[in-house]
Design a protein around this motif. Structure first.
Motif, PDB file in Angstrom:
ATOM      1  N   GLU A 149       0.856  -1.175   0.000  1.00 26.76           N
ATOM      2  CA  GLU A 149       0.000   0.000   0.000  1.00 26.76           C
ATOM      3  C   GLU A 149       0.893   1.226   0.000  1.00 26.76           C
ATOM      4  O   GLU A 149       1.806   1.344   0.816  1.00 26.76           O
ATOM      5  N   GLY A 150       0.672   2.131  -0.934  1.00 25.54           N
ATOM      6  CA  GLY A 150       1.512   3.320  -0.996  1.00 25.54           C
ATOM      7  C   GLY A 150       1.199   4.201  -2.182  1.00 25.54           C
ATOM      8  O   GLY A 150       0.480   3.812  -3.105  1.00 25.54           O
ATOM      9  N   GLY A 151       1.754   5.410  -2.157  1.00 30.17           N
ATOM     10  CA  GLY A 151       1.529   6.369  -3.224  1.00 30.17           C
ATOM     11  C   GLY A 151       2.141   5.960  -4.547  1.00 30.17           C
ATOM     12  O   GLY A 151       1.725   6.451  -5.598  1.00 30.17           O
ATOM     13  N   ALA A 152       3.110   5.069  -4.530  1.00 24.89           N
ATOM     14  CA  ALA A 152       3.757   4.637  -5.774  1.00 24.89           C
ATOM     15  C   ALA A 152       2.767   4.002  -6.736  1.00 24.89           C
ATOM     16  O   ALA A 152       2.983   4.029  -7.959  1.00 24.89           O
ATOM     17  N   ILE A 153       1.682   3.419  -6.220  1.00 20.28           N
ATOM     18  CA  ILE A 153       0.709   2.764  -7.100  1.00 20.28           C
ATOM     19  C   ILE A 153      -0.667   3.405  -6.994  1.00 20.28           C
ATOM     20  O   ILE A 153      -1.679   2.761  -7.287  1.00 20.28           O
ATOM     21  N   PHE A 154      -0.738   4.660  -6.555  1.00 24.19           N
ATOM     22  CA  PHE A 154      -2.014   5.368  -6.603  1.00 24.19           C
ATOM     23  C   PHE A 154      -2.500   5.377  -8.050  1.00 24.19           C
ATOM     24  O   PHE A 154      -1.756   5.688  -8.968  1.00 24.19           O
ATOM     25  N   GLY A 155      -3.750   4.973  -8.256  1.00 23.59           N
ATOM     26  CA  GLY A 155      -4.269   4.793  -9.607  1.00 23.59           C
ATOM     27  C   GLY A 155      -4.085   3.387 -10.127  1.00 23.59           C
ATOM     28  O   GLY A 155      -4.218   3.155 -11.333  1.00 23.59           O
TER      29      GLY A 155
END
Length: 349
Positions: free
Chosen positions: A264-270
């Motif tokens: 879980e993280g911003g690297a895979i937002f979207g």
């Protein structure tokens, strides 16, 4: 003919409705200004509130890959029709869905080509819409249709017949994975954050209903399986501008085991379409215009970006056999349809 045009118009309006939900707060270098145009489950964006998890997010360490390979255009789609999802058939052909309601095929001999046009591909079916696409060993192609009416659900395209609805499904049917062990389809539904099991004779049951798959925006999306037999499900927009990957073991009777947070993280937002290779999960992070590799230890690196021609990528897929370094990328490009395309790059093992 009038009814078909009306259905197509409603579907395309639904696909563009989410464009009003911008990503002004998204961070990620030059990609942060990308327009977010994921197909919307509803025009008003209503969905149930998510229940947050107390599991800590994995570390986000995404950086550009130094030896990143060139990205080539396999098929330019163009026009007002955009591709959303892909599948490899048992014949080695590459199948892809056009949201307006077409499924098309690139023959196996042409999957290594560059610069093909839509006319160079074969249209195998016309449907009310097309989101997720899956091809199974007997040659049947299954398609998720998200038209927000009684035509929504899973459709099947047999080798020797016309497309027909296999099962009706409300919400937003999205991605499909064929589970060969159980001879069934696992189908994500993004509006309510559910994964359904659908038999090939049209029986539907809930396979996974986990709070972490449901968000206030767009939940369960891409689905894939790794070499160990675990199912992975992507969540597009989780709280605090993060994306999620849930890993779900499959019990001996085919039931879903206890899910765990793989990343879980911003690297895979979207996070949209996903695929697996060598224990890593590859994610099409649509709103960030990039493909990200996530490893089992929670590290990430970027495989391709907007600088390589990615425009709202919605799916990723590796070739099979001795061609497993070739990665196909689907440019959904709903806000700039002229950029709609199927791309290809090489990712060394």
């Amino acid at each position: 003919m009038t009814q078909r045009r009306a259905t197509r118009r409603r579907f395309l309006m639904g696909c563009s409705a989410i464009a009003s939900v911008g990503l002004a707060g998204c961070t990620g270098g030059d990609e942060s200004t990308a327009t977010d145009s994921t197909p919307s489950p509803t025009d008003d964006g209503d969905s149930e509130p998510t229940t947050t998890t107390d599991e800590p997010p994995a570390t986000d360490t995404a950086t550009a890959t130094p030896d990143q390979a060139a990205v080539e255009t396999l098929v330019s789609v163009g026009g007002d029709r955009v591709p959303e999802n892909m599948a490899l058939g048992p014949d080695g052909g590459l199948y892809f869905g056009i949201t307006a309601g077409e499924v098309r095929r690139v023959p196996a001999a042409e999957t290594g080509a560059t610069g093909l046009s839509l006319e160079d591909t074969e249209q195998i079916a016309t449907l009310p819409g097309a989101i997720g696409v899956e091809a199974v060993p007997d040659g049947t192609v299954y398609v998720a249709v998200a038209t927000q009416d009684d035509q929504a659900g899973v459709w099947e395209i047999p080798l020797d017949g016309d497309a027909a609805q296999l099962v009706e499904m409300g919400g937003f049917p999205n991605d499909i994975h064929y589970d060969a062990d159980q001879e069934r389809l696992l189908v994500t539904e993004s509006q309510n954050g559910v994964v359904y099991a659908v038999t090939t004779d049209g029986e539907r049951s809930t396979w996974l209903d986990d709070d972490r798959l449901e968000t206030e925006s767009f939940g369960a999306n891409g689905i894939t399986r790794d070499a160990d037999g675990d199912i992975f499900v992507a969540v597009t927009r989780a709280p605090e501008e993060t994306g999620r990957l849930l890993r779900v073991p499959v019990e001996s009777d085919g039931a879903a085991g206890e899910p765990s947070m793989f990343f879980e993280g911003g690297a895979i937002f979207g996070a949209d379409g996903i695929t697996s290779r060598d224990g890593d999960i590859y994610v099409a992070a649509n709103s960030q215009n990039r493909v990200v590799r996530v490893t089992a230890d929670g590290t990430t690196d970027v495989v391709a970006t907007a600088d390589n021609g990615l425009v709202f990528p919605s799916d990723v897929l590796f070739r099979t056999g001795d061609q497993q370094e070739s990665l196909f990328i689907c440019n959904f490009a709903n806000q700039s349809p002229e950029d709609g395309a199927i791309l290809r790059t090489s990712v060394p093992r």
